[in-house]
Design a protein around this motif. Structure first.
Motif, short mmCIF file in Angstrom:
data_model
loop_
_atom_site.label_atom_id
_atom_site.label_comp_id
_atom_site.label_asym_id
_atom_site.label_seq_id
_atom_site.Cartn_x
_atom_site.Cartn_y
_atom_site.Cartn_z
N ASP A 20 17.96 21.73 -15.93
CA ASP A 20 18.12 20.22 -16.36
C ASP A 20 19.15 19.90 -17.20
N TYR A 21 19.80 18.78 -16.87
CA TYR A 21 20.85 18.31 -17.67
C TYR A 21 20.37 16.64 -18.23
N ILE A 22 20.38 16.64 -19.45
CA ILE A 22 20.06 15.42 -19.95
C ILE A 22 21.19 14.44 -20.75
N ILE A 23 21.34 13.35 -20.41
CA ILE A 23 22.34 12.69 -20.97
C ILE A 23 21.60 11.33 -21.72
N LEU A 24 21.54 11.15 -23.08
CA LEU A 24 21.15 10.33 -23.73
C LEU A 24 22.13 9.35 -24.23
N PRO A 25 22.57 8.15 -23.49
CA PRO A 25 23.49 7.31 -23.68
C PRO A 25 23.36 6.52 -24.99
N GLN A 26 22.20 6.39 -25.47
CA GLN A 26 21.93 5.92 -26.91
C GLN A 26 21.00 6.76 -27.53
N ALA A 27 21.35 7.55 -28.45
CA ALA A 27 20.41 8.75 -29.09
C ALA A 27 19.28 7.62 -29.93
N SER A 28 19.45 6.49 -30.50
CA SER A 28 18.49 5.99 -31.13
C SER A 28 17.42 5.49 -30.44
N PHE A 29 17.33 5.48 -28.92
CA PHE A 29 16.35 5.30 -27.88
C PHE A 29 15.34 6.55 -28.02
N VAL A 30 15.82 7.52 -28.34
CA VAL A 30 14.93 8.79 -28.41
C VAL A 30 14.25 9.41 -29.45
N SER A 31 12.84 9.67 -29.13
CA SER A 31 12.20 10.27 -30.24
C SER A 31 11.22 11.72 -29.96
N ASP A 32 10.45 12.22 -30.82
CA ASP A 32 9.66 13.27 -30.59
C ASP A 32 9.94 14.16 -29.70
N PHE A 33 11.23 14.87 -30.09
CA PHE A 33 11.59 16.06 -29.20
C PHE A 33 10.67 17.09 -29.79
#
Length: 275
Positions: free
Chosen positions: A52-65
Motif C-alpha cells: 500500500d502507498y499512502i499520500i497524506l497531502p495535509q499531515a495535520s489531518f492525521v493522528s493515531d498511527f
C-alpha cells in the motif's frame, strides 16, 4: 529522521521518528514494505498492509498511527514549496490531491510496488550526494519522475476527467482558502464564489467535475475536521468550540454536528477514550 541540507525532501525509517506537529504542513508519503499499520485521517481509520502507498497531502489531518511489530516502510516527507518549484505541467496533481483528501491509500500492483520502491530508494540514495554541483536540480528531476509515476498509477484507477486549466486553478484557490481557515468564519457557498468572482452554481459544477463532490461538501469536510479536533481538546467546552467556530448559537452548532456526523457534539465527546 534523516536531516539534511535539502529541506525539500526528508526520510524516516519509522513513523515514530516523524514529528507530525513539526512537519504538519508537509506532504507525507509512506510505502509499506512489510507488516501493517493503521492511522486516522479526517476522522476515518485506515488499515494498510504491504504494497500500500499512502499520500497524506495535509499531515495535520492525521493522528493515531499504530504500527505492527513487523512494520517496515519508506517514509518520505516533502515540502509544498519544493514540489511547487518543480513546475510539473499537469493539472492532474490537483485532481489527485482532492481525491487523496477523500481516500489517501493506493493499493499497488506488484509491478507498481516495485516501481515505487525503486523510485524512493533511488531518491534516498542520491540525496546523500551532497557534493553534486547540481544536487537540487537533480533531486527535483528524480522526484518529478516519481510523482509522474504516482499520477499514472492513481489516474489508472480513477474515472477519466478532462479538466480545463481555468477550472483547476479556481478549485485550487477554493481549497487554498479552506486550508487557510476561511471556513472558521465563512461557511456559505456564496462567500467563496464571490471571492473567486464566479457564481455559486459554477463553483458547485467545477467542484463536482474535479472531485466528484460539490463545493459545500468540501466546506463541511474542513469544518468537521476542525470540530472533531477541538472536541478532543477536553479543556474546551462545547459552547466554547461553537463560539470559536463562529456558530450563531450552541443549538445551531449541535444541529450542524448532529446532521453531518449523526451524533451530537456532547455524545461524540462522551464516547472518546478516557485519558
Amino acid at each position: 529522521m534523516e536531516e539534511n541540507d535539502c529541506e525539500g525532501i526528508l526520510f524516516a525509517d519509522s513513523i515514530g521518528e516523524y514529528d507530525l506537529v513539526r512537519y504538519a504542513d508537509r506532504i507525507l508519503h509512506i510505502l509499506c514494505t512489510e507488516g501493517s499499520m493503521s492511522f486516522v485521517f479526517c476522522d476515518v481509520r485506515y488499515n494498510i498492509v504491504q504494497g500500500d502507498y499512502i499520500i497524506l497531502p495535509q499531515a495535520s489531518f492525521v493522528s493515531d498511527f499504530t504500527a505492527s511489530p513487523g512494520f517496515k516502510g519508506i517514509i518520505m516527507s516533502l515540502s509544498e514549496p519544493f514540489v511547487a518549484s518543480m513546475g510539473i505541467r499537469s493539472n492532474y496533481g490537483f485532481i489527485g490531491h482532492m481525491a487523496l483528501l477523500q481516500n489517501p491509500v493506493m493499493k499497488l500492483s506488484q509491478h507498481d510496488f516495485r516501481k515505487c520502491l525503486h523510485d524512493m530508494e533511488r531518491i534516498r540514495e542520491r540525496l546523500e550526494e551532497k557534493d553534486h554541483l547540481f544536487r537540487e536540480e537533480m533531486m527535483g528531476h528524480l522526484l518529478t519522475a516519481h510523482i509522474l509515476d504516482l499520477y499514472d498509477i492513481h489516474a489508472r484507477g480513477q474515472e477519466a476527467r478532462q479538466i480545463p486549466e481555468r477550472a483547476a486553478k479556481l478549485i485550487s484557490r477554493f481549497i487554498g482558502m479552506l486550508y487557510d481557515g476561511s471556513y472558521i468564519a465563512d461557511r456559505d457557498l456564496e462567500y467563496y464564489a464571490s471571492r473567486l468572482c464566479i457564481t455559486p452554481h459554477y463553483l458547485t459544477e467545477i467542484s463536482k467535475k474535479v472531485s466528484g463532490r460539490p463545493a459545500t461538501w468540501w466546506i463541511d469536510r474542513f469544518t468537521l475536521y476542525e470540530i472533531v479536533r477541538l472536541l478532543h481538546c477536553k479543556e474546551l467546552s462545547v459552547a466554547e468550540i461553537a463560539e470559536r467556530l463562529h456558530f450563531s448559537s450552541l443549538s445551531y452548532f449541535s444541529r450542524y454536528v448532529q446532521k453531518r456526523l449523526g451524533i451530537s457534539p456532547s455524545a461524540y465527546r462522551s464516547e472518546l477514550p478516557k485519558n
